[in-house]
Write an enzyme that holds these catalytic residues in place. Structure first.
Site, short mmCIF file in Angstrom:
data_model
loop_
_atom_site.label_atom_id
_atom_site.label_comp_id
_atom_site.label_asym_id
_atom_site.label_seq_id
_atom_site.Cartn_x
_atom_site.Cartn_y
_atom_site.Cartn_z
N LYS A 90 0.85 -1.19 0.00
CA LYS A 90 0.00 0.00 0.00
C LYS A 90 0.88 1.23 0.00
O LYS A 90 1.81 1.36 0.80
CB LYS A 90 -0.89 0.01 1.25
CG LYS A 90 -1.91 1.15 1.25
CD LYS A 90 -3.09 0.79 0.41
CE LYS A 90 -4.02 1.97 0.18
NZ LYS A 90 -3.50 2.95 -0.81
N LYS A 114 5.27 3.30 8.45
CA LYS A 114 4.07 4.12 8.65
C LYS A 114 2.82 3.24 8.65
O LYS A 114 1.96 3.36 9.52
CB LYS A 114 3.97 5.16 7.54
CG LYS A 114 2.80 6.11 7.65
CD LYS A 114 2.58 6.88 6.35
CE LYS A 114 3.83 7.52 5.82
NZ LYS A 114 3.58 8.26 4.57
N LYS A 126 5.51 2.17 -2.91
CA LYS A 126 5.38 3.52 -3.46
C LYS A 126 5.68 3.44 -4.95
O LYS A 126 6.37 2.53 -5.41
CB LYS A 126 6.34 4.48 -2.76
CG LYS A 126 5.85 5.92 -2.71
CD LYS A 126 4.78 6.12 -1.66
CE LYS A 126 4.39 7.59 -1.54
NZ LYS A 126 3.43 7.84 -0.46
N GLY A 165 -3.03 8.15 -4.39
CA GLY A 165 -2.42 9.37 -4.89
C GLY A 165 -1.30 9.84 -3.99
O GLY A 165 -1.12 9.39 -2.86
N ASP A 166 -0.51 10.75 -4.51
CA ASP A 166 0.55 11.42 -3.77
C ASP A 166 0.75 12.75 -4.51
O ASP A 166 -0.16 13.21 -5.21
CB ASP A 166 1.83 10.57 -3.75
CG ASP A 166 2.85 11.07 -2.72
OD1 ASP A 166 3.67 11.93 -3.08
OD2 ASP A 166 2.82 10.60 -1.57
N THR A 210 -4.61 13.32 5.42
CA THR A 210 -3.23 13.42 5.91
C THR A 210 -3.08 14.61 6.86
O THR A 210 -2.49 14.49 7.94
CB THR A 210 -2.24 13.55 4.74
OG1 THR A 210 -2.37 12.41 3.89
CG2 THR A 210 -0.81 13.65 5.22
N SER A 383 -7.13 5.56 3.60
CA SER A 383 -7.08 4.66 2.45
C SER A 383 -7.38 3.23 2.87
O SER A 383 -8.08 2.49 2.18
CB SER A 383 -5.71 4.73 1.78
OG SER A 383 -5.57 5.90 1.00
#
Length: 451
Positions: A90, A114, A126, A165-166, A210, A383
């Site tokens: 993830k 995390k 990632k 997303g990022d 976030t 998420s």
């Protein structure tokens, strides 16, 4: 040479050109001595640290796409699946021109710890591309996303790897990626991506999660210090979703935010960024995507001072610094300025926003630090909740998701404090987060054997 030093040296030798990845490996492993000393024979025998710093797999691929004038371009795509010991991989996708393997590996490595702190069963990954979405038309972004998914689809799935997303990847991009995945797979696998639109399986408050999570985590820290957000002055960087969520929640909790920033520089607004100004931050994202001056538009509308080409760190007096933009945006010089200005708390909202030297200096000078691996976990926590909603074919209200997010951030802080207490260590949240995350992942790796 200690086991930790041996693994760091080996990692440096194998990844000599990957400075961001090496930075996070040194920061994490350098704080694990209490846990390693407790079970060093077992960890050495099964090469736990060696396995932990080596990704399960690193995927790189080309992404050809056509612009609106008919010209073809080729970018590079990445997906690093770092550790799947506690659940499906993830982690987000980042579209930004400076993306490279080192940045994606550092993000994926941090994501592993995390995610383990959230209490949800998610491994760390990632991905992204060196594609720059700024100034691109919707059709160009759609064609790029479709081409990107033409390769990525082979490596993801609801029980394998669930991207989100990022930076540079918002709801629009997730929609295009999901649409192409659905077309290729000939099925509606709702849980394969998170951050989706509400009309097709997304979760409430995901864009701001976030920032909300960071504010809730900071709230727990302040409570532990017999302190309160109310009345505090905040210096925040960025103006994307993470910064927007942080500004919004901090304002709701009674704090006063006086800065936001971008590539142009930073805005100082002594009257505070709240109410209509917070709502305007969403429009600033649209302006940035169009290549226009978002910060200039803010000062034109609301006043304040734009400091072009500058960062706020070490220049703006505030009780709390909350970096929400980039890795390593706070360096040692900034940290010295912050201490001189009397900053009391640093809450890392973006991934690894503070250099290791700056972190050491701030901690040594009494600044209480909320590390990104904990404070930044709100986005991936929601998420994970979105994945749960998708698997059950249901949806939760904003209030329900917000309440669960707050509980998760509270449990992260409690877990860190308990871990520090177990090792009889002082209130160092950086070390506590690393130890708590490591123990959970290491225990899962050992339980599953060498594979």
């Amino acid at each position: 040479m200690s086991y930790i030093s041996e693994v760091i040296a080996q990692t440096e030798q194998k990844n000599a050109d990957q400075k961001e990845f090496l930075q996070t490996v040194k920061e994490v492993l350098g704080s694990l001595a209490p846990a390693i000393d407790e079970k060093e024979d077992i960890y050495r025998k099964y090469c736990v640290l060696e396995r932990m710093v080596e990704p399960d797999r690193q995927i790189m691929f080309r992404v050809p796409w056509m612009d609106d004038s008919g010209k073809y371009h080729v970018n590079r795509g990445y997906r690093v699946q770092f550790n799947g010991a506690i659940g499906p991989y993830k982690g987000g996708l980042r579209f930004q021109p400076n993306v490279n393997l080192s940045i994606i590996k550092f993000l994926a490595f941090e994501q592993t710890f995390k995610n383990s702190l959230t209490t949800l069963p998610m491994g760390g990954a990632k991905g992204g591309s060196d594609f720059d979405p700024r100034g691109k038309s919707d059709d160009e972004i759609m064609r790029f996303c479709q081409s990107f998914m033409n390769e990525l689809y082979r490596h993801i799935g609801p029980d394998l790897d669930v991207p989100a997303g990022d930076m540079g990847v918002g709801g629009r991009e997730i929609g295009y990626l999901f649409g192409q995945y659905k077309k290729i797979r000939n099925g509606f696998e709702n849980g394969v991506l998170t951050g989706k639109g509400l009309s097709y399986g997304g979760s409430k408050i995901r864009p701001e999660a976030t920032g909300f999570g960071a504010a809730y985590f900071l709230e727990e820290i302040l409570r532990h210090q017999n302190d309160d957000i109310k009345g505090k002055t905040f210096c925040i960087s960025g103006y994307g979703n993470a910064a927007w969520g942080a500004v919004k929640k901090v304002s709701e909790l009674g704090g006063k935010v006086v800065t936001v920033s971008g590539s142009e520089g930073y805005i100082y607004d002594e009257n505070g960024i709240c109410g209509e100004k917070v709502d305007f931050m969403e429009h600033m994202l649209t302006l940035r995507a169009q290549g226009k001056s978002a910060l200039g538009a803010y000062t034109d509308k609301f006043g304040g001072t734009l400091y072009k080409g500058e960062k706020p760190w070490g220049k703006v007096k505030a009780d709390v610094y909350m970096p929400c933009a980039m890795q390593n945006e706070i360096n040692l010089e900034d940290a010295k300025g912050a201490v001189a200005l009397g900053v009391k708390y640093l809450c890392e909202v973006s991934n690894m926003p503070t250099s290791n030297e700056a972190l050491d200096y701030l901690y040594e000078n009494g600044v209480v630090i909320a590390p990104s691996k904990a404070a930044n976990a709100g986005g991936v926590a929601v998420s994970g909740l979105e994945m749960s909603q998708n698997s059950q074919r249901l949806g939760w209200t904003s209030e329900q998701v917000d309440a669960m997010l707050k509980d998760i951030m509270k449990s992260i802080h409690s877990n860190i404090v308990e871990t520090l207490g177990y090792y009889r260590l002082p209130y160092n949240l950086i070390q506590g987060a690393n130890l708590a995350g490591f123990k959970k992942v290491a225990d899962a790796m050992l339980a599953q054997g060498i594979y």
